[in-house]
Scaffold this active site. Sequence first.
Site, PDB file in Angstrom:
ATOM      1  CG  HIS A 362      -2.155  -0.823   1.028  1.00 53.66           C
ATOM      2  ND1 HIS A 362      -3.303  -0.366   0.444  1.00 53.66           N
ATOM      3  CD2 HIS A 362      -2.384  -2.112   1.330  1.00 53.66           C
ATOM      4  CE1 HIS A 362      -4.201  -1.336   0.408  1.00 53.66           C
ATOM      5  NE2 HIS A 362      -3.660  -2.412   0.938  1.00 53.66           N
ATOM      6  CE  LYS A 553      -6.495  14.200  -0.140  1.00 50.61           C
ATOM      7  NZ  LYS A 553      -6.572  12.934  -0.884  1.00 50.61           N
ATOM      8  NE  ARG A 554      -5.184   9.871   9.788  1.00 54.14           N
ATOM      9  CZ  ARG A 554      -5.038   8.966  10.739  1.00 54.14           C
ATOM     10  NH1 ARG A 554      -5.926   7.980  10.858  1.00 54.14           N
ATOM     11  NH2 ARG A 554      -4.048   9.022  11.606  1.00 54.14           N
ATOM     12  CE  LYS A 559      -3.237  10.799   2.866  1.00 55.04           C
ATOM     13  NZ  LYS A 559      -4.008  10.210   1.752  1.00 55.04           N
ATOM     14  CB  THR A 663     -10.096   5.257  -2.391  1.00 57.20           C
ATOM     15  OG1 THR A 663      -9.877   5.543  -0.998  1.00 57.20           O
ATOM     16  CG2 THR A 663      -9.353   3.999  -2.778  1.00 57.20           C
ATOM     17  CE  LYS A 667     -13.914   7.005  -0.399  1.00 61.43           C
ATOM     18  NZ  LYS A 667     -13.344   7.310   0.932  1.00 61.43           N
TER      19      LYS A 667
HETATM   20  C1  PLP Z   1     -12.052   7.404   1.270  1.00 56.45           C
HETATM   21  C2  PLP Z   1     -11.659   7.795   2.631  1.00 56.45           C
HETATM   22  C3  PLP Z   1     -10.316   8.027   2.933  1.00 56.45           C
HETATM   23  C4  PLP Z   1      -9.221   7.936   1.891  1.00 56.45           C
HETATM   24  O1  PLP Z   1      -9.063   9.217   1.297  1.00 56.45           O
HETATM   25  P1  PLP Z   1      -7.771   9.565   0.420  1.00 56.45           P
HETATM   26  O2  PLP Z   1      -8.083  10.907  -0.130  1.00 56.45           O
HETATM   27  O3  PLP Z   1      -7.692   8.519  -0.648  1.00 56.45           O
HETATM   28  O4  PLP Z   1      -6.609   9.551   1.340  1.00 56.45           O
HETATM   29  C5  PLP Z   1      -9.981   8.405   4.214  1.00 56.45           C
HETATM   30  N1  PLP Z   1     -10.924   8.542   5.179  1.00 56.45           N
HETATM   31  C6  PLP Z   1     -12.231   8.341   4.923  1.00 56.45           C
HETATM   32  C7  PLP Z   1     -13.225   8.535   6.018  1.00 56.45           C
HETATM   33  C8  PLP Z   1     -12.644   7.955   3.650  1.00 56.45           C
HETATM   34  O5  PLP Z   1     -13.938   7.733   3.420  1.00 56.45           O
END
Ligand code: PLP
Length: 837
Positions: A362, A553-554, A559, A663, A667
């Site tokens: 990952h 995101k985190r 990032k 991911t 979305k």
């Molecule tokens: C999809 C999702 C992530 C992943 O987000 P990235 O932008 O790909 O890091 C992290 N936290 C939650 C709650 C999510 O639904």
Amino acid sequence: MKDQIKTRYGHTAKDIAQDFAEHLKYSQDADMYHTTQEGRYTALALTVRDRIIHQWNLSRKTQRQQSAKRVYYLSLEFLMGRAMTNNVINLGLEGPVREALASLGYTYEELSEMEPDAGLGNGGLGRLAACFLDSLATLEIPAYGYGIRYNYGIFRQQIKNGWQAEQPDNWLRDGNPWEVLRPDVVYPVQFGGEVRVIRERGKDQFKWIGSETVHGIAYDTPIIGYGCKTVNTLRLWSAKSPDEFDFHEFNDGDYTEAVRSKISAENLSQVLYPNDTQYMGKELRLKQQYFFVACSLADIIRRFKRENKSWSLLPDFAAIQLNDTHPSLAVPELMRILLDEELLDWDSAWDITTRTLAYTNHTLMPEALEKWSLPMLAKILPRHMQIMYEINHRFLQQAVSYFPLQPQMLGKISIIEESNPKQVRMANLAIIGSHSTNGVAALHSELLKKQMFPQFNLIFPDRFNNKTNGITQRRWLLASNPKLADLIKSAIGDAWITDFSKISDLKAFAADKNFLLDFKAIKEENKVRCAAFLKTESGMIINPHSFFDVQVKRIHEYKRQLLNALNILLIYNDLKNDGEATKNMESTTFLFGGKAAPGYVNAKLIIKLINNIAKVINVDPVTRDRLAIHFMPNYRVSMAEIVIPATNLSQQISTAGTEASGTGNMKFMCNGALTIGTMDGANVEIAEEAGKENMFIFGHTEEQIAKLSHTYDPFSVVMADDEIKKAIDLLFSGYFNVNEPNIFEPLRRSLFEEGDRYYHFADLRMYSDAHRKARELYAKDSTEWNHRAVLNVASSGKFSSDRTIAEYAKDIWNIQACPVAKDTDEDTALQDARKRK
Ligand SMILES: *Cc1c(COP(=O)(O)O)cnc(C)c1O
């Protein structure tokens, strides 16, 4: 009788209302003095669960009778979010449930919003596991998710004076109606102790006598397929002390000591480690990993033994996928079972092990690679350490011929790192011990072969492959954006719900005036819904008619939330100076959300910086009507479900070569946001599908970054760009931290004295230009904006986790669907009970 009420399995509104009322009374003991919203939520959940149980039974029975091969997805994280809305949709019960509740004076929303998120994960890796379970069930693939039932999931984030504060997430406090305890499914797990060698029939047999035993007890959660009758299982292990009391100590009179040791055994499933993409060499974490691997493998082996088949057929009955290296102790554990308990010879055991296991990598970030101190491993798992030495010895003997006169290469691929103390490299173990190693996006998988593991790629050229991540369109479009889902259905039908490639039919509507108007109105409604949610949730006041620019995101330096913040400073200065770059700018709301690992100082400081910038800019009379910044506390799945459908611009701006896939990007895409992003992770494939002209791509590519790394000097880049220099001067002048002198020093040091590891300044000018283009398009030509947004939705078909799972099934697992029939005779409870007596 036509109108007979069918409690527990009937699908009409009447049946459901009756069952709900009975659960309220008989399961919750609610009366006029004791009735709470939590109680009503639980009654509704139990009512829905009743409608799952029968097909769950039947799914197990079908899979067993057909001796079906099963997929076992081993993951230390499952970021499931709420179950209610998803389950109700997948069961096809939304209409009747709404009607039933309305007939009793309740709304579906008020009850479903009572459910706490199941936050058993950190971010993308855990959410991927949750999307995979949904797709596996929908594709009718027999599958189990295996993980840990943490008593405390990811912490609840509060913001206090701009700083992150962590609160425990006691998600099980009011009980969990979705899970079923299986007291009969329990396995002992050993730790510590010693290995004895017993010579039997001219052969050495190894017997591991542990010094500590913990029991793992199963809790099952049903995973419902959409549009089919398959119900799979998420099986989570909870740690239990093997004895209610240690009788010896109890008899000695030390009652409290006996209870204390019980608590310490049960510590194992107490809490999720809150670190994302950075590992921690903590002993308890290692024990968690072995605990869940040992329980899961014991369960898999028990199920296989029922088949009475030769051990060499295990890979025909079980495919075990390791979600990152967290479950990589499955390699020596499966070897230990086959060698020491089943008494197979080494070569047979090794062949079975590698053909059963597969590994998903990952991340490329070196600090995320798990390495356990060898002395610690040897102490906790002495027999596994012996087995890993033997695996390594045999592997290096085979590998030596690939590297004549290059002994240093063997040092790189060895499972043991010859540091002081020695370390055990879990990624090397996982690659050597499995038949497949996959990355999670095309770019990431290439970098795995070429940069991270070139020696392994030379030795095992057929082992490396790519499986680009995906998301389930059922949760992330159908359930979370019902209005857009309805519009799409009215245009192209509903085949996309189970075949997301069909979403491309929407391309025919991307230039349809009426469709675009409806699309725009829905985005507006979703923004109003989001603003109302944020108001209720944290008292935030945001303008629902502004441009929603979102980065959720985190929080991590790679990032680059800091890049976003720096660009906001450029915009702020430009607005103050009546500059060209913000001339016709729409009122813009920048939304941030995400948790920082509690020990990650710079990430927590970035949260503080965003909040301090917001505090100044949001009240500046010159800019406040056109620019607002908010940090949304406690980002989680249920918040993502509200925020993502409301977004205009999706921020996916990691340094190229650092984000394995992402991911979140997917979305946003299928919810009609445009993406501003770098050519990193799955953004590369999103650009391939949607066309770069329908995105705002900027920045150095991974190759350009690699080249630049030799000469990059952040200071000189800043000095060469007057606007950037002014923004940096403002930031570090104390303008945003008047009464908090020097708090942002660590960020300044990281950017200028420590070389700006993530190349913020290499990309900032290009980022700022790309962002300006996005703003100008939105302000000047909203039809064109919406046209491109619809094209993005229509191009998102590849990013369904159904597609990802179909690829794993074909290329890695060699597994087929096992359809489950609908049982027409559902009311068999009484007959079943008699039979089992
Ligand atoms: C999809 C999702 C992530 C992943 O987000 P990235 O932008 O790909 O890091 C992290 N936290 C939650 C709650 C999510 O639904």
